[in-house]
Design a protein around this motif. Structure first.
Motif, PDB file in Angstrom:
ATOM      1  N   TRP A 177      -8.758  15.457  10.018  1.00 30.34           N
ATOM      2  CA  TRP A 177     -10.081  15.418   9.418  1.00 30.34           C
ATOM      3  C   TRP A 177     -11.126  15.458  10.532  1.00 30.34           C
ATOM      4  O   TRP A 177     -10.927  14.883  11.603  1.00 30.34           O
ATOM      5  CB  TRP A 177     -10.260  14.116   8.621  1.00 30.34           C
ATOM      6  N   SER A 178     -12.224  16.139  10.293  1.00 30.75           N
ATOM      7  CA  SER A 178     -13.376  16.070  11.199  1.00 30.75           C
ATOM      8  C   SER A 178     -14.629  16.417  10.408  1.00 30.75           C
ATOM      9  O   SER A 178     -14.576  17.133   9.404  1.00 30.75           O
ATOM     10  CB  SER A 178     -13.217  17.012  12.396  1.00 30.75           C
ATOM     11  N   ASP A 179     -15.728  15.871  10.850  1.00 32.36           N
ATOM     12  CA  ASP A 179     -17.028  16.132  10.227  1.00 32.36           C
ATOM     13  C   ASP A 179     -18.082  15.859  11.298  1.00 32.36           C
ATOM     14  O   ASP A 179     -18.224  14.716  11.743  1.00 32.36           O
ATOM     15  CB  ASP A 179     -17.227  15.224   9.011  1.00 32.36           C
ATOM     16  N   ASP A 208     -12.833  16.212   2.690  1.00 34.45           N
ATOM     17  CA  ASP A 208     -11.874  17.297   2.894  1.00 34.45           C
ATOM     18  C   ASP A 208     -11.070  17.080   4.172  1.00 34.45           C
ATOM     19  O   ASP A 208     -11.616  16.706   5.213  1.00 34.45           O
ATOM     20  CB  ASP A 208     -12.599  18.640   2.997  1.00 34.45           C
ATOM     21  N   HIS A 209      -9.767  17.298   4.077  1.00 35.36           N
ATOM     22  CA  HIS A 209      -8.888  17.194   5.224  1.00 35.36           C
ATOM     23  C   HIS A 209      -7.673  18.092   4.993  1.00 35.36           C
ATOM     24  O   HIS A 209      -7.536  18.697   3.927  1.00 35.36           O
ATOM     25  CB  HIS A 209      -8.474  15.738   5.489  1.00 35.36           C
ATOM     26  N   VAL A 210      -6.825  18.204   5.986  1.00 35.06           N
ATOM     27  CA  VAL A 210      -5.661  19.082   5.902  1.00 35.06           C
ATOM     28  C   VAL A 210      -4.400  18.259   6.158  1.00 35.06           C
ATOM     29  O   VAL A 210      -4.339  17.468   7.104  1.00 35.06           O
ATOM     30  CB  VAL A 210      -5.759  20.240   6.919  1.00 35.06           C
ATOM     31  N   SER A 251      -8.318  16.430  -0.305  1.00 35.89           N
ATOM     32  CA  SER A 251      -9.602  15.756  -0.415  1.00 35.89           C
ATOM     33  C   SER A 251      -9.370  14.463  -1.169  1.00 35.89           C
ATOM     34  O   SER A 251      -8.237  14.151  -1.546  1.00 35.89           O
ATOM     35  CB  SER A 251     -10.623  16.638  -1.151  1.00 35.89           C
ATOM     36  N   ALA A 252     -10.416  13.732  -1.416  1.00 36.58           N
ATOM     37  CA  ALA A 252     -10.332  12.565  -2.291  1.00 36.58           C
ATOM     38  C   ALA A 252     -10.405  13.047  -3.738  1.00 36.58           C
ATOM     39  O   ALA A 252     -10.801  14.186  -4.013  1.00 36.58           O
ATOM     40  CB  ALA A 252     -11.485  11.614  -2.004  1.00 36.58           C
TER      41      ALA A 252
END
Length: 148
Positions: free
Chosen positions: A10-12, A25-27, A39-40
């Protein structure tokens, strides 16, 4: 012993300065397999178009049950030609949040074999399912057997 290795990334750039501002959002990456866009749950500010952990928990229970069931049918010379499951799960946010139940609704089509034995094998599959044995909430199995 069996070991499983996954990577979640995850990054933002905006960071987590505010609860309402950061992306969920993440992978999910597992070596040698397609990545899953995660995602959640949308209720928790996630993206509806992506998988969420709660869905994957219900999916894991459904898939584990199916794989055990198909193996048991093969061992008992019951020929299954189709299997589908419309599984449901209920999560409560009370007391910190937790799953309170999952219901599997397998619909099985048999080409050959004893329908009553096929029904009984669902109980054995449930007892053998590694995932069902790992959760602390009830998992109900409501099978439907169809003979071709």
């Amino acid at each position: 012993m069996h070991h499983y290795k996954i990577h979640v990334g995850w990054s933002d750039k905006a960071g987590t300065a505010a609860y309402s501002a950061y992306k969920r959002d993440h992978v999910l990456h597992i070596d040698g397999k397609p990545d899953l866009a995660m995602s959640a749950d949308p209720t928790f500010r996630g993206d509806l178009a992506r998988h969420n952990p709660e869905e994957l928990l219900v999916a894991s229970l459904s898939s584990c049950h199916m794989l055990w069931y198909l193996a048991l049918c093969a061992m008992h010379r019951i020929s299954v030609t189709a299997y589908e499951d419309n599984a449901t799960g209920t999560l409560t946010e009370a007391e910190g949040g937790r799953f309170v139940e999952v219901t599997l609704n397998p619909k099985v089509t048999l080409a050959t074999g004893d329908a009553e034995k096929a029904r009984q094998l669902h109980e054995i599959a449930h007892q053998k399912c590694f995932v069902a044995n790992s959760v602390n909430f009830p998992v109900a199995v409501m099978p439907e057997i169809i003979t071709a």
